[in-house]
Scaffold this active site. Structure first.
Site, PDB file in Angstrom:
ATOM      1  N   LYS A  58     -19.339 108.397 -40.749  1.00  0.00           N
ATOM      2  CA  LYS A  58     -20.475 108.342 -40.228  1.00  0.00           C
ATOM      3  C   LYS A  58     -20.721 108.421 -38.482  1.00  0.00           C
ATOM      4  CE  LYS A  58     -21.282 102.815 -40.336  1.00  0.00           C
ATOM      5  NZ  LYS A  58     -22.066 102.499 -40.878  1.00  0.00           N
ATOM      6  N   VAL A 111     -18.174  99.701 -49.110  1.00  0.00           N
ATOM      7  CA  VAL A 111     -18.701  98.209 -50.371  1.00  0.00           C
ATOM      8  C   VAL A 111     -19.588  98.671 -51.863  1.00  0.00           C
ATOM      9  CG1 VAL A 111     -19.690  95.828 -50.365  1.00  0.00           C
ATOM     10  CG2 VAL A 111     -18.442  97.106 -48.112  1.00  0.00           C
ATOM     11  N   SER A 260     -23.472  98.897  -4.815  1.00  0.00           N
ATOM     12  CA  SER A 260     -25.007  98.495  -4.081  1.00  0.00           C
ATOM     13  C   SER A 260     -26.195  97.702  -4.237  1.00  0.00           C
ATOM     14  CB  SER A 260     -25.040  99.877  -3.649  1.00  0.00           C
ATOM     15  OG  SER A 260     -26.080  99.969  -3.093  1.00  0.00           O
ATOM     16  N   THR A 348     -37.981 100.826   3.668  1.00  0.00           N
ATOM     17  CA  THR A 348     -36.798 101.640   3.741  1.00  0.00           C
ATOM     18  C   THR A 348     -36.739 102.063   5.261  1.00  0.00           C
ATOM     19  OG1 THR A 348     -36.201 102.000   1.652  1.00  0.00           O
ATOM     20  CG2 THR A 348     -35.154 103.747   2.567  1.00  0.00           C
ATOM     21  N   HIS A 751     -37.535 102.885 -13.802  1.00  0.00           N
ATOM     22  CA  HIS A 751     -38.134 100.824 -14.163  1.00  0.00           C
ATOM     23  C   HIS A 751     -37.353 100.753 -15.064  1.00  0.00           C
ATOM     24  CE1 HIS A 751     -41.978 101.566 -11.071  1.00  0.00           C
ATOM     25  NE2 HIS A 751     -40.973 100.771 -10.578  1.00  0.00           N
ATOM     26  N   LYS A 771     -59.401 106.671 -21.293  1.00  0.00           N
ATOM     27  CA  LYS A 771     -60.404 107.870 -20.957  1.00  0.00           C
ATOM     28  C   LYS A 771     -61.833 106.907 -21.697  1.00  0.00           C
ATOM     29  CE  LYS A 771     -61.292 111.894 -19.581  1.00  0.00           C
ATOM     30  NZ  LYS A 771     -60.693 113.464 -19.355  1.00  0.00           N
ATOM     31  N   GLU A 772     -60.879 107.003 -23.395  1.00  0.00           N
ATOM     32  CA  GLU A 772     -61.874 106.491 -24.362  1.00  0.00           C
ATOM     33  C   GLU A 772     -62.820 105.175 -24.513  1.00  0.00           C
ATOM     34  OE1 GLU A 772     -59.497 106.896 -28.389  1.00  0.00           O
ATOM     35  OE2 GLU A 772     -59.861 109.246 -27.885  1.00  0.00           O
TER      36      GLU A 772
END
Length: 1092
Positions: A58, A111, A260, A348, A751, A771-772
């Site tokens: 496989k 098997v 880093s 930064t 993330h 929204k609903e």
């Protein structure tokens, strides 16, 4: 990211190696890997069972439901396996929406078993613990296991037992197999925990009379636990999702990322695409991808990636050149676009990172123009104006079209420009310089509140009157609705002086009475005090070695800000929660293993502590308190009006996007009341609803903004709370990551938690549900600011919000180092150097990088040439310098320098003291004749004096000729050192005028006395003058200057130091005792009357 899929082979290897169970696990390590390069003869030698057993084959490429897709060959012999592989190996196939090449297969023993012997087992992680699923009917037709399977939740820190497994999971399992199944499942769960799996599925698990067989397996492990599990994991390879190739450039960036402290990510989606991105920030990178896909660019989007966490100029250069290299390999008929985007950075230095990108653009300017690349830039944050300036300059100098925009432009507006959906402004508005934000617009130069000048290193009583929290027992404690006030005091864990100074500057512009930082904890130094600025004055903040002392001496503190590393964050946070005075902890570190985070959450919930993070920048409450680097530097604090409260509260996952929200909200409303970035991990310490419900219960908050994200289901709790009437204030919400459903293969965004594991976790599904439910949901992130403004204007019109009059904040002086970085000031340097620069990514000697020095093989002589003479000397000159060092290295233990070194060593002194003692004897009489000889012979030669005239003149003046004479050697017993050097110099130097002159002098002196030879000092001195004057590297004045300032004596000092160190080590090795000079070697000549 944290949870990463591993191959079936890797998963089974872990299971076979480390599972602890009394169940007989069969076919351990019986698997063989097959690729296009496999030599089957060698394979059968390594795995002889392939020739004797029936087999299963496989693909092992993270493909789900292989049996249903006809991708499993069953009950074959080896010949059958090879036949089965022929039409499949290295053939393209389609799985779902993904097209990919089948190139990695797994062969295992077949098997034989019955259907009723197949079972389904799965363990997966959730916030509240780990779920174990079991179904008594496994195999390809198992169907919807979530609906069918029995579930057992093992809570965080909970234990699993065979009894609980039998009771909760095995109710429908055959009685004769319950014991072996229970034992195996317990062993499997313990393996799952010990090796930091996040997902582990076996289907089918076969149990026969012979034992347990693991047929098919899928697994994910928490890659952030590498530092814990490295010994057991080894070097794990994480295969890409099926349909996406593993590119060497991705591996290169992953390697840079691993080395880093910053974050560097790259995923290639379509290397032939015309739209390329180089985005700063995990959240921002998703927003840009969303916008590109929304505007119809999904099929042309070439890559996903992000750089964040303050990478250095060199790291950014390496990242940028990788992308530029990739995008300039194939031309596109429409040309290409590069989007260099980002939100407003918190810490930064934008100019520093842009300098790396500019270097890369310069290096690739020719192919970029050939491929008709247009670049669009949008960025904000510390020193962004300088960054945008250098980016604009490189466009002008190279002729590459580069369009540059700052915070005045909506973050994703450049995407519309790049794709031709909106016009490119001819002259974008120029943002004010960073320094302008620091001026008091009221014109007043006074510093308000006299108490600002006091020192805050001493304890003060709590001003707000709220006592430190008492210890409660029993049920979990309720968490505070108000996390921060104008009197909040914090402790900062870690020596983060820049972040602390930023907090103090924020406190000052908010007109706080006292600094918000009471103390710092840093285990790697002793207790001391650290100097900071409070406005114009310097103050001292105590730093403690251990947490207990800090808590004891500062009982008013209720917030801890942890900058601990990912390795120490867990222990330090657990320790902090033992102190009941702490009710809020912000954990900044990214990459904490999920199992550790869940333990933190469990204890925090029990103790009523609010956790912000991990993997966050923190949060901010304008006018009151800010966590670490949140909100950026002071220019952004003032530009976004974060020094006073507004009416809008927000919660976001991303730290960079939280600062973008500060900008958007300040431009469309009266400003931010409070903002929190909960962090990008799968299990943040606090969730969206924790903060949204706090905002609902806070009178000053009039509307709420939520920036959600793909992955997880927390946003549905907001839907539920709105429907139930628990949330009544207007909620503006947008979930980023809508592009994920458009990609043909799974993409892990920046993330760790930004990955949908089911349809309900996609951003599209969540936006629809919100929204609903009644939330205000824009059509895209582009429209988020418009929706926020619309809701805000409506609240103003209804009288719910009454915008307050602006009050200018007090001035805060700019730090000297930052003012210099911005080019606002200059100051004469205390030191000047022209030989070495260690400030960059690479050490530089006289303009030559250290890597180039080794590549050029200039040796020690060449290195000395760079550092002493600031020149790349010719090869023969480098060799001559090295020969001089070799012949002057030592001259036995009897000479004064070696003698002093030996005496000092035997007196028990250290290496430096002993070496110095020997070096101090070098002078005109011992070893220091190189300079003097060079000067005397040069002066005589240059004045046109004949050798005989020179000798007679020195004799008449009663002066010794330096470099002439030897105690032992003579014209009849020549010094071989001089002979070796003379042969080399005569062979390689272009001219030896001064040496010839000195040899003529030697003929005269040795005719008078045979030992008045040109000694090694004299020879090196005159030969070096010839070298400097004739190697074409120096002017005559420069050559004379090096002789005058003592460079030649340096050769003897450097060479003889090697010998002195040798004598020191020799004495220590021989364990020689204190030296005392023998009496019989001293002539005592006291005055006669004293001796009587």
């Amino acid at each position: 990211m944290s949870a990463k899929a591993i191959s079936e082979q890797t998963g089974k290897e872990f299971l076979y190696k480390y599972i602890c169970t009394s169940a007989a696990v069969q076919n351990r390590f019986r698997y063989a890997n097959v690729t296009a390069e496999t030599d089957f003869d060698r394979l059968t030698e390594e795995h002889p069972w392939l020739l004797t057993q029936r087999l299963v084959v496989k693909p092992d490429q993270l493909i789900k439901r292989r049996g249903k897709l006809g991708l499993v060959g069953v009950n074959l012999d080896l010949k059958g396996v090879r036949e089965w592989l022929k039409p499949r190996l290295m053939r393209e196939t389609t799985v779902g929406k993904a097209k990919g090449m089948l190139k990695n297969f797994l062969i295992e023993p077949f098997v034989p078993h019955k259907q009723e012997e197949e079972f389904y087992v799965c363990i997966y992680a959730a916030r509240e613990g780990d779920y174990v699923l079991f179904h008594h009917e496994g195999g390809v037709d198992v169907g919807d296991v979530d609906a069918k399977a029995r579930k057992l939740l093992v809570g965080v820190d909970g234990k699993i037992t065979e009894e609980s497994v039998k009771k909760e999971l095995l109710t429908h399992a055959p009685n004769d197999k319950k014991a072996i199944l229970a034992n195996f499942i317990v062993g499997l769960f313990n393996l799952y925990e010990d090796l930091f799996f996040t997902y582990l599925e076996i289907n089918p698990l076969v149990v026969t009379k012979d034992g347990v067989y693991v047929l098919d397996m899928a697994a994910k492990i928490d890659a952030t636990a590498d530092y814990i599990c490295k010994a057991k994991w080894g070097d794990v390879e994480f295969p890409p999702p099926f349909g996406r190739e593993a590119y060497p450039e991705e591996a290169y960036i992953a390697d840079l990322d691993a080395k880093s402290g910053a974050s560097l990510k790259l995923t290639l989606l379509n290397p032939r695409g015309r739209i390329w991105t180089m985005v700063a920030g995990g959240g921002a990178s998703v927003v840009y991808s969303d916008t590109i896909c929304d505007l119809g660019g999904v099929n042309e989007l070439a890559n996903y990636g992000e750089y964040s966490g303050a990478p250095s100029e060199q790291q950014t250069y390496d990242y940028a050149k990788t992308i530029l290299s990739l995008m300039t390999r194939e031309k596109h008929p429409e040309g290409k676009v590069l989007i260099i985007g980002g939100s407003i950075a918190n810490f930064t230095n934008v100019a520093a990172t842009f300098k790396g990108i500019v270097r890369a653009i310069r290096d690739y300017q020719v192919p970029l123009k050939e491929h008709e690349v247009t670049i669009f830039v949008r960025r904000g944050g510390p020193n962004y104006q300088e960054g945008l300036r250098v980016m604009g300059e490189v466009g002008k100098t190279t002729g590459i079209p580069i369009h540059v925009f700052g915070t005045e432009t909506h973050m994703t507006a450049i995407v519309g420009m790049a794709l031709g959906h909106r016009p490119i402004p001819n002259q974008p508005p120029v943002a004010a310089h960073t320094a302008n934000f620091l001026l008091n617009s009221s014109g007043s130069t006074s510093t308000p509140v006299s108490s600002r000048t006091a020192s805050f290193s001493e304890n003060r009583a709590r001003v707000d009157g709220s006592p430190a929290k008492k210890v409660k027992t029993g049920a979990p404690q309720a968490k505070a609705t108000t996390l921060f006030s104008k009197h909040t005091k914090s402790i900062v864990w870690g020596m983060q002086t820049r972040a602390v100074q930023g907090m103090l500057d924020f406190d000052y512009v908010c007109s706080r009475d006292e600094p918000s930082v009471a103390a710092m904890v840093y285990p790697f130094t002793g207790d001391h005090k650290q100097k900071f600025y409070w406005g114009h004055k310097e103050i001292l903040i105590p730093v403690y070695k251990n947490m207990g002392d800090a808590m004891k001496k500062h009982p008013e503190v209720d917030v801890l800000i942890s900058f601990a590393s990912l390795r120490s964050a867990f222990d330090s946070t657990m320790e902090t929660m033992q102190y009941p005075q702490i009710h809020t902890i912000a954990i900044i570190a990214e990459g904490i293993p999920e199992a550790h985070t869940r333990k933190i959450i469990k204890v925090a919930d029990e103790k009523g502590v609010t956790i912000i993070g991990p993997a966050t920048v923190g949060g901010i409450k304008p006018g009151c308190f800010k966590i670490g680097n949140t909100g950026g530097m002071l220019d952004n604090i003032l530009a976004s009006k974060l020094y006073r409260p507004g009416s809008v509260a927000y919660v976001s996952r991303s730290g960079g996007m939280s600062n973008e929200l500060n900008n958007i909200i300040s431009r469309t409303t009266d400003g931010v009341f409070e903002g929190v970035a909960i962090g990008g991990d799968r299990y943040p310490g606090s969730v969206f609803t924790d903060h949204v419900l706090r905002y609902q219960d806070t009178p000053g908050v009039k509307m709420i903004v939520v920036l959600g994200e793909i992955g997880g289901t927390e946003e549905y709790k907001i839907c539920q709370a709105i429907k139930q009437g628990r949330i009544t204030k207007p909620v503006v919400c947008w979930c980023i990551g809508t592009c994920a459903t458009m990609f043909s293969s799974e993409v892990q965004f920046g993330h760790a938690g930004a990955c949908a594991n089911q349809a309900s976790e996609t951003a599209v599904a969540k936006n629809k549900a919100l929204k609903e439910a009644g939330a205000f949901v824009p059509r895209s992130f582009d429209e988020l600011g418009d929706i926020i403004k619309s809701v805000y204007d409506d609240l103003v019109a209804k009288g719910v919000i009454e915008p307050a009059e602006e009050v200018p904040p007090p001035t805060v002086p700019m730090d000297y180092s930052w003012a210099r970085e911005l080019g606002l000031i200059r100051k004469p340097a205390s030191f000047m150097t022209s030989i070495c620069d260690e400030r960059g990514q690479e050490l530089i000697y006289a303009g030559m990088p250290i890597t180039e020095i080794f590549k050029s093989e200039i040796g020690l002589g060449g290195t000395l040439g760079l550092l002493w003479f600031q020149r790349r000397l010719p090869k023969y000159a480098c060799q001559f310098i090295e020969m001089c060092l070799m012949v002057t290295a030592d001259h036995g233990p009897a000479v004064s320098g070696a003698h002093n070194t030996i005496v000092c060593a035997r007196a028990g002194k250290d290496l430096i003291s002993s070496l110095t003692s020997g070096l101090l004897t070098i002078g005109d009489r011992f070893g220091g004749a190189l300079d003097a000889a060079a000067k005397q012979f040069s002066k005589a030669f240059d004045s046109g004096m004949l050798p005989m005239e020179f000798v007679n003149k020195m004799k008449k003046e009663g002066k010794l000729i330096m470099g002439i004479g030897h105690r032992v050697k003579s014209i009849n017993n020549p010094d071989m050192r001089v002979q070796i050097l003379k042969d080399f110099v005569k062979q390689h130097f272009p001219s030896t005028q001064l040496l010839d002159y000195a040899l003529d002098v030697e003929k005269i002196t040795t005719s008078k006395k045979p030992n008045l030879i040109l000694n090694v000092d004299g020879f090196i001195g005159v030969a070096f003058v010839d070298l400097l004057r004739t190697c074409d590297g120096f002017t005559r004045d420069e050559a004379d200057e090096f002789v005058e300032i003592g460079a030649l004596n340096g050769i003897f000092v450097l060479g003889r130091s090697m010998g002195f160190i040798g004598h020191y080590l020799d004495q220590k090795r021989l364990k020689q005792g204190l030296y005392r000079h023998p009496w019989d070697d001293i002539s005592y000549v006291l005055p006669e009357h004293m001796s009587m």
